[in-house]
Design a protein around this motif. Sequence first.
Motif, short mmCIF file in Angstrom:
data_model
loop_
_atom_site.label_atom_id
_atom_site.label_comp_id
_atom_site.label_asym_id
_atom_site.label_seq_id
_atom_site.Cartn_x
_atom_site.Cartn_y
_atom_site.Cartn_z
N SER A 91 48.37 45.87 53.06
CA SER A 91 47.01 45.35 52.90
C SER A 91 46.44 45.93 51.59
N CYS A 92 45.14 45.86 51.39
CA CYS A 92 44.55 46.48 50.19
C CYS A 92 43.17 47.01 50.53
N ILE A 93 42.68 47.92 49.69
CA ILE A 93 41.40 48.58 49.95
C ILE A 93 40.25 47.57 50.06
N HIS A 94 40.35 46.47 49.30
CA HIS A 94 39.27 45.47 49.33
C HIS A 94 39.32 44.63 50.61
N LEU A 95 40.53 44.22 50.98
CA LEU A 95 40.67 43.44 52.22
C LEU A 95 40.15 44.24 53.41
N GLU A 96 40.42 45.53 53.37
CA GLU A 96 40.03 46.37 54.51
C GLU A 96 38.53 46.70 54.50
N GLN B 124 31.98 37.99 47.96
CA GLN B 124 33.43 37.89 48.04
C GLN B 124 34.03 39.22 48.48
N ILE B 125 35.34 39.22 48.65
CA ILE B 125 36.00 40.46 49.06
C ILE B 125 36.27 41.34 47.85
N CYS B 126 36.68 40.73 46.74
CA CYS B 126 36.97 41.52 45.53
C CYS B 126 36.72 40.65 44.31
N CYS B 127 36.95 41.21 43.13
CA CYS B 127 36.77 40.41 41.91
C CYS B 127 38.08 40.33 41.12
N ILE B 128 39.18 40.66 41.77
CA ILE B 128 40.48 40.69 41.07
C ILE B 128 41.04 39.26 41.02
N SER B 129 41.52 38.85 39.83
CA SER B 129 41.92 37.43 39.73
C SER B 129 43.11 37.13 38.82
N SER B 130 43.69 38.15 38.17
CA SER B 130 44.75 37.84 37.19
C SER B 130 46.15 37.72 37.77
N HIS B 131 46.29 37.89 39.07
CA HIS B 131 47.61 37.81 39.69
C HIS B 131 47.90 36.34 40.07
N PRO B 132 49.15 36.03 40.41
CA PRO B 132 49.49 34.63 40.70
C PRO B 132 48.61 33.96 41.77
N GLY C 157 45.48 34.35 42.39
CA GLY C 157 44.17 34.01 41.82
C GLY C 157 42.96 34.71 42.42
N GLY C 158 43.12 35.39 43.56
CA GLY C 158 42.01 36.16 44.15
C GLY C 158 40.79 35.32 44.51
N ASN C 159 39.61 35.97 44.39
CA ASN C 159 38.34 35.29 44.70
C ASN C 159 38.25 34.78 46.14
N LYS D 288 45.58 33.84 48.47
CA LYS D 288 44.95 34.21 47.20
C LYS D 288 45.31 35.63 46.77
N CYS D 289 45.93 36.39 47.67
CA CYS D 289 46.34 37.77 47.33
C CYS D 289 47.79 37.81 46.81
N THR D 290 48.48 36.68 46.82
CA THR D 290 49.89 36.66 46.44
C THR D 290 50.11 37.31 45.08
N GLY D 291 50.99 38.29 45.05
CA GLY D 291 51.36 38.92 43.77
C GLY D 291 50.37 39.95 43.28
N CYS D 292 49.34 40.27 44.07
CA CYS D 292 48.33 41.23 43.60
C CYS D 292 48.87 42.65 43.70
N TYR D 293 48.68 43.41 42.61
CA TYR D 293 49.25 44.76 42.63
C TYR D 293 48.44 45.74 43.49
N TYR D 294 47.32 45.29 44.04
CA TYR D 294 46.55 46.16 44.95
C TYR D 294 47.20 46.25 46.33
N LEU D 295 48.05 45.27 46.65
CA LEU D 295 48.65 45.27 47.99
C LEU D 295 49.61 46.43 48.14
N LYS D 296 49.45 47.21 49.18
CA LYS D 296 50.42 48.26 49.44
C LYS D 296 50.50 48.61 50.93
S1 SF4 Z 1 43.17 39.62 45.53
FE1 SF4 Z 1 44.14 41.65 45.42
S2 SF4 Z 1 42.45 43.09 45.39
FE2 SF4 Z 1 41.62 41.14 46.07
S3 SF4 Z 1 41.67 41.23 48.28
FE3 SF4 Z 1 43.58 40.27 47.64
S4 SF4 Z 1 45.06 41.93 47.44
FE4 SF4 Z 1 43.04 42.84 47.52
#
Ligand code: SF4
Length: 321
Positions: A5-10, A21-29, A31-33, A69-77
């Motif tokens: 999971s990630c800190i924002h999802l949690e 929104q949950i986070c503002c991260i968007s440069s991963h495949p 797309g976030g948001n 929308k989280c696919t490929g996000c480096y925040y996932l761990k």
């Molecule tokens: S897009 Fe990335 S940072 Fe945002 S909620 Fe998904 S995994 Fe977390």
Amino acid sequence: MKYISCIHLEHGITFFSTSVQICCISSHPGGGNITQINNYHGELINWDELFANRKIMRENIKNGIVPEKCTGCYYLKENEWNSDNYIDEVLIGHFTHCNCNCIYCYTEKDKKFFNANKTYNIYPVIKDMIDKKVLSKNATITFGGGEPTILKEFEELVYLLLDYDVYNIRIHSDGIKYSSAIEKGLKLGKITLITSVDSGTPEVYQKIKQVPCCEQVWKNLARYAKTKNGLIRTKFVLIPGVNDSLSEVKNWLKKTYEAGITNVAFDIEDNWFKEHREKIPQYVYVICDFVFECYRQYGIDTCELYERASNLKIDRENRLK
Ligand code: SF4
Ligand code: SF4
């Protein structure tokens, strides 16, 4: 139980001008948001409802169903995530007005509109989070936007957070307007100030920021630096074709040190990165590697990599595997 999971999802929340929104991260495949509330204008939040939705999402994630929308996000761990109901990652980005004109800013499309764009007062919402004990004292509160120091409620809001004893407040400010609340937070060691100067010379500053404030910004930064306790980072957003010379980067590091600041941040312009991600020219790697590896030569202690710069590093490492 450990799961990905990630800190924002949690435990994250992001306030934009018309949505939550949950986070503002968007440069991963992916797309976030990920939107939580649409058509939002500063109303107090029904936290029971929000946490009930989070619970459903968490159960899905535990079963391996991570939002697309989280696919490929480096925040996932993978982690042992805490499932209690609290928020500890907040982005305050509900305002779009600014006293600067960066050529790479999303507001550049229509500066007049974004500067006149009416925004809501977020103070009551944050106060409500504090009163209802939704906001953790261990929270990271990040101000993005827009320029926060010209926000009407900014000083009062920062004092509220300082009084609540939140100790990790990150403020992205262009440094043009000096803020007593930031100065106080720096003195208390509770604020990290990030100012993107993107240049090492007044000429390039003017070209990127389109305001004659280079000297004033460095003067304000040096004044903030006298507070000693808080963390200040000058930031450089690499814009290929505009500030992409090693001498500009070196001057930036030198000027940062001369202002009494020993921490920096580095990123690459978002649109350019997304367009060129699969085909980064060699000279961009050379500049990035110089920053990644040589910043200490200039008396700088740490260099934080922002989203695109981190992605560039990870992409290359993956390619080399
Ligand atoms: S897009 Fe990335 S940072 Fe945002 S909620 Fe998904 S995994 Fe977390
Ligand atoms: S300082 Fe930030 S908000 Fe203001 S124009 Fe530059 S990028 Fe946009």
